[in-house]
Design an enzyme around this catalytic site. Sequence first.
Site, PDB file in Angstrom:
ATOM      1  N   TYR A  89      11.200 -22.261 101.082  1.00 30.81           N
ATOM      2  CA  TYR A  89      12.399 -23.110 100.991  1.00 30.81           C
ATOM      3  C   TYR A  89      12.488 -23.899  99.683  1.00 30.81           C
ATOM      4  O   TYR A  89      12.603 -25.109  99.689  1.00 30.81           O
ATOM      5  CB  TYR A  89      12.463 -24.062 102.200  1.00 30.81           C
ATOM      6  N   HIS A  90      12.454 -23.147  98.589  1.00 31.13           N
ATOM      7  CA  HIS A  90      12.527 -23.780  97.277  1.00 31.13           C
ATOM      8  C   HIS A  90      13.747 -23.300  96.484  1.00 31.13           C
ATOM      9  O   HIS A  90      13.613 -22.962  95.310  1.00 31.13           O
ATOM     10  CB  HIS A  90      11.254 -23.475  96.471  1.00 31.13           C
ATOM     11  N   PRO A  91      14.936 -23.233  97.086  1.00 30.03           N
ATOM     12  CA  PRO A  91      16.071 -22.750  96.298  1.00 30.03           C
ATOM     13  C   PRO A  91      16.373 -23.686  95.130  1.00 30.03           C
ATOM     14  O   PRO A  91      16.376 -24.907  95.293  1.00 30.03           O
ATOM     15  CB  PRO A  91      17.227 -22.735  97.300  1.00 30.03           C
ATOM     16  N   HIS A 130      11.048 -19.280  95.701  1.00 28.97           N
ATOM     17  CA  HIS A 130       9.692 -18.736  95.825  1.00 28.97           C
ATOM     18  C   HIS A 130       9.601 -17.957  97.128  1.00 28.97           C
ATOM     19  O   HIS A 130      10.030 -18.441  98.178  1.00 28.97           O
ATOM     20  CB  HIS A 130       8.666 -19.875  95.840  1.00 28.97           C
TER      21      HIS A 130
END
Length: 618
Positions: free
Chosen positions: A544-546, A344
């Site tokens: 930080y949503h890998p 995101h």
Amino acid sequence: MELISLAGTSSFFGWGILPLLAVGLTYYQYHNADPESHPRNAQELLRMYDFIVVGGGSAGAVVASRLSEISNWTVLLLEAGGDENEISDVPALAGYTQLSDIDWKYQTAPPSASAYCLAMIGDRCNWPRGKVLGGSSVLNAMIYVRGNRHDFDLWESLGNPGWSYRDVLPYFIKSEDNRNPYLARSPYHGTGGLLTVQEATWRTPLSLAFIQAGNELGYPNRDINGVNQTGFMLSQLTVRRGSRCSTAKAFLRPVRNRKNLHIAMFAQATKILFNDDKRAIGVEFMRNGRKQVAHVRREVVLSSGSIGSPQLLMLSGVGPKEHLQEFDIPVLSDLRVGDNLQDHVGLGGLTFLIDEPVTFKKSRFQTFPVAMEYIINERGPMTTSGVEGLAFVNSKYANTNIDWPDVQFHFSPSSISSDDGDIIRRITGLRDSVYNTMYKPLIKSEAWSILPLLLRPKSSGWIRLKSKDPFVYPDINPNYFTHKEDMDVLVDAIRIAMEVSNTTAFQRFGSRPLTIPMPGCHKFQFDTYDYWECAIRHFTFTIYHPTGTCKMGPERDPTAVVDTRLRVHGIKGLRVADASIMPTIVNGNPNAAVIMIGEKASDMIKEDWLRRRRQPGR
Ligand SMILES: Cc1cc2nc3c(=O)[nH]c(=O)nc-3n(C[C@H](O)[C@H](O)[C@H](O)COP(=O)(O)OP(=O)(O)OC[C@H]3O[C@@H](n4cnc5c(N)ncnc54)[C@H](O)[C@@H]3O)c2cc1C
């Protein structure tokens, strides 16, 4: 309270009872029985375990906890980092954990295919990841969002039976202990689970303005984890009595006394070992400066996260053939490990100024009385994660016939410089020129912000090895904005954020946007498409949503890495359970969905092994 009442009884028994009690508590090691006590770092390990879980993060902590419920299974949890600390426990100090010892401190590679992160030093965005028991759930902003029912129905339609919303909802509910009665009553929430969820007990007056603004714009105030997602709401958080409820706290602390669960901290896995039959037989890891091996009888479960899991798979011979051959790594299974990296992303630092002294500022809240209120009563400003409200809205490109919004807002009653330049500036990696021009002048101002976030990016990236050495970080290429549609949605999202500021609810506070132009974007007129595109490419903000780098999918899908039971294609005795298995990123902050994946993976493993035992010969 307990101490006060004990002190009261002491006058009756005489002062002698307190020392006696202290000796008694120490003798019986009362803390051992306390489900809130920290897990033990096992030093003596067995040679062979039934299961080895690699990575004790959001998913891994769940898997280790649930598998060790079967008392005759032995489980080893290998975690590269150590334990949580006092700072990571305090919601308002979440930012302080980044760039600390419990952060892997990854960074994106400088952009190549399209421009992003240009306002950051070296054109690299920081990608924090928890290197600690509890993983990124120890660093995160604690926001509890499940995603949208259509996310999971999409997963199922991509060839993953068993992953529809109807299938996964029970797992969300199973984990949850919701502490807000009005939410707990809903059939969409759970009580009595291990993970505590609740709204923050403290907030600024702006949080209500945010909800009212949503109403003015035609969006309901609703439980976005309930029947529909589109709307505005106060953030639901993974907190317990004012402190962070990481997955280590929720899932590992209560089972710390299980004899069949060994938790080995500071143990970094370097390779998965296989026999000639391509079956995982153990894990090689470094601990105390020594290479060690633990063997496995049943399965290895990889829960090292969206960067760690693909790296370890590739180091062990599972990955794209041509890439592994570059490093002379023998190929066991030629799979698209590391591809499909989805994240995101949005515009950072979208700031609005107001005239009232109601915002969340360091000078106002980092005070002795506030600290004491937190320490003594577990209440007050230190209990907030800083994101007071969330909204799921539709850009003009969204299909409004279904409830599947394409934009999320994170509302904060603060700005990049509300902490006087202490932490946020450092963890975002902003160049001095940008911070000093745009945000430093605001230190004395009252400011709030919205982070507009693209929920379903079309652009995707990849993780690739840079070296055969497991201690060399892999290359991270998120490839943001290679699709123009992603930019279109985000620019429209900024326009909706402007509308929020223009509502009566915010105009009462005199809200207006910060108009200092972003350094590097002066040539564009403020508030035009070109200006915002330039600003987004500069202050690119990932939260930080890998996900997706070990994609789940059927064997016929050439991009799939694991099957619907999370078993690695072409390999035996090895599953992946973490954020990396998501075929598509979920519509919202992923931590809750990752915990759900941990729950579901554990159930599938139990089903597979316990059924096998009941049906001899299979
Ligand atoms: C700063 C930040 C803020 C965020 N905010 C939110 C939020 O508010 N809400 C939300 O829903 N999501 C949030 N997220 C995202 C969310 O926390 C993650 O999606 C989730 O924690 C990922 O879980 P995971 O199990 O896949 O990986 P992780 O939780 O990262 O766990 C991986 C674990 O594996 C360990 N590990 C890795 N490699 C090895 C190895 N070789 N050997 C042994 N151990 C290894 C790591 O140390 C780590 O403990 C945030 C993330 C960050 C970093």
